[in-house]
Motif scaffolding. Structure first.
Motif, PDB file in Angstrom:
ATOM      1  N   ILE A   5       0.579  -1.167   0.171  1.00 34.81           N
ATOM      2  CA  ILE A   5      -0.081  -0.218   0.467  1.00 34.81           C
ATOM      3  C   ILE A   5       1.169   1.317  -0.057  1.00 34.81           C
ATOM      4  O   ILE A   5       1.382   1.555   0.521  1.00 34.81           O
ATOM      5  CB  ILE A   5      -0.885  -0.085   1.503  1.00 34.81           C
ATOM      6  N   LEU A   6       0.542   2.609  -1.065  1.00 38.19           N
ATOM      7  CA  LEU A   6       1.319   3.304  -0.846  1.00 38.19           C
ATOM      8  C   LEU A   6       0.647   4.621  -0.405  1.00 38.19           C
ATOM      9  O   LEU A   6      -0.843   4.387  -0.597  1.00 38.19           O
ATOM     10  CB  LEU A   6       1.497   3.958  -2.684  1.00 38.19           C
ATOM     11  N   ALA A  42       5.542  10.434  -4.690  1.00 38.47           N
ATOM     12  CA  ALA A  42       4.541   9.560  -5.369  1.00 38.47           C
ATOM     13  C   ALA A  42       4.604   9.666  -6.267  1.00 38.47           C
ATOM     14  O   ALA A  42       4.180   7.740  -6.628  1.00 38.47           O
ATOM     15  CB  ALA A  42       2.618  10.551  -5.059  1.00 38.47           C
ATOM     16  N   LEU A  43       5.271  10.104  -7.412  1.00 33.58           N
ATOM     17  CA  LEU A  43       5.313   9.624  -8.577  1.00 33.58           C
ATOM     18  C   LEU A  43       6.569   9.127  -8.635  1.00 33.58           C
ATOM     19  O   LEU A  43       6.491   7.921 -10.046  1.00 33.58           O
ATOM     20  CB  LEU A  43       5.165  10.604  -9.590  1.00 33.58           C
ATOM     21  N   GLU A  44       7.549   9.666  -7.604  1.00 30.40           N
ATOM     22  CA  GLU A  44       8.261   8.368  -7.848  1.00 30.40           C
ATOM     23  C   GLU A  44       8.681   6.588  -7.884  1.00 30.40           C
ATOM     24  O   GLU A  44       8.769   5.742  -7.962  1.00 30.40           O
ATOM     25  CB  GLU A  44       9.451   9.281  -7.064  1.00 30.40           C
ATOM     26  N   TYR A  45       7.423   7.022  -6.843  1.00 28.32           N
ATOM     27  CA  TYR A  45       7.727   5.525  -6.256  1.00 28.32           C
ATOM     28  C   TYR A  45       6.915   4.754  -7.011  1.00 28.32           C
ATOM     29  O   TYR A  45       6.331   3.704  -7.736  1.00 28.32           O
ATOM     30  CB  TYR A  45       6.810   5.991  -4.803  1.00 28.32           C
ATOM     31  N   LEU A  46       5.484   5.654  -7.923  1.00 26.91           N
ATOM     32  CA  LEU A  46       4.278   4.869  -8.312  1.00 26.91           C
ATOM     33  C   LEU A  46       5.537   4.516  -9.885  1.00 26.91           C
ATOM     34  O   LEU A  46       4.880   3.537 -10.727  1.00 26.91           O
ATOM     35  CB  LEU A  46       3.483   5.795  -8.598  1.00 26.91           C
ATOM     36  N   CYS A  47       6.258   5.099 -10.316  1.00 28.35           N
ATOM     37  CA  CYS A  47       6.661   4.963 -11.608  1.00 28.35           C
ATOM     38  C   CYS A  47       7.804   3.558 -11.506  1.00 28.35           C
ATOM     39  O   CYS A  47       8.086   3.234 -12.581  1.00 28.35           O
ATOM     40  CB  CYS A  47       7.966   6.174 -12.198  1.00 28.35           C
ATOM     41  N   GLU A  67      -2.889  16.475 -10.327  1.00 32.62           N
ATOM     42  CA  GLU A  67      -1.026  16.085 -11.297  1.00 32.62           C
ATOM     43  C   GLU A  67      -0.745  14.736 -11.184  1.00 32.62           C
ATOM     44  O   GLU A  67      -0.586  14.059 -12.386  1.00 32.62           O
ATOM     45  CB  GLU A  67      -0.799  17.067 -10.898  1.00 32.62           C
ATOM     46  N   VAL A  68      -0.865  14.287 -10.309  1.00 33.94           N
ATOM     47  CA  VAL A  68      -0.324  13.226 -10.329  1.00 33.94           C
ATOM     48  C   VAL A  68      -1.045  11.833 -11.078  1.00 33.94           C
ATOM     49  O   VAL A  68      -1.007  11.394 -11.339  1.00 33.94           O
ATOM     50  CB  VAL A  68       0.146  12.280  -9.179  1.00 33.94           C
TER      51      VAL A  68
END
Ligand SMILES: [Mg+2]
Length: 126
Positions: A5-6, A42-47, A67-68
């Motif tokens: 989970i993030l 968040a984007l760094e983790y999701l990518c 934006e995310v």
């Protein structure tokens, strides 16, 4: 199997409140929790990782939740995202769902976990 989970929110207190509720929602499942404090993080983790579930705040520094979601769409990254927000903008739910979020929950104090459980059941996560 463990559930990754993030948890994305710029408020450390909110992250703590949500994290505290998760074990009682997912009962005996092992949880692997990652926290992000802004949209860029968040984007760094999701990518670079895949998560079973993402909680996403809307109002955050760097990149906001909208934006995310837009950035994920541009990159073609799919994720099970539940937006958790205090944003009272009436169109917010419609917009985030159009951007691919599976659920939208209003952040309240104390946190009401019933709508969250309903969304998790609807999406087959519980
Ligand atoms: Mg916020």
């Amino acid at each position: 199997m463990s559930l990754s989970i993030l948890l994305v929110d710029d408020s450390k207190i909110i992250r703590k409140v949500i994290a505290k509720e998760l074990p009682s929602i997912f009962k005996d499942r092992e949880l692997k929790l990652t926290e992000a404090a802004d949209g860029n993080e968040a984007l760094e983790y999701l990518c670079s990782n895949s998560y079973d579930l993402v909680f996403l705040d809307l109002t955050m520094p760097e990149k906001n939740g909208y934006e995310v979601l837009e950035a994920l769409n541009e990159k073609g990254i799919k994720a099970n995202i539940i937006v958790l927000t205090a944003d009272i903008q009436p169109e917010a739910e419609k917009i985030v769902k159009k951007l691919g979020a599976v659920g939208y929950i209003r952040k309240e104090r104390p946190l009401n976990i019933t709508p969250l459980i309903e969304i998790l059941q609807e999406t087959g996560m519980l």
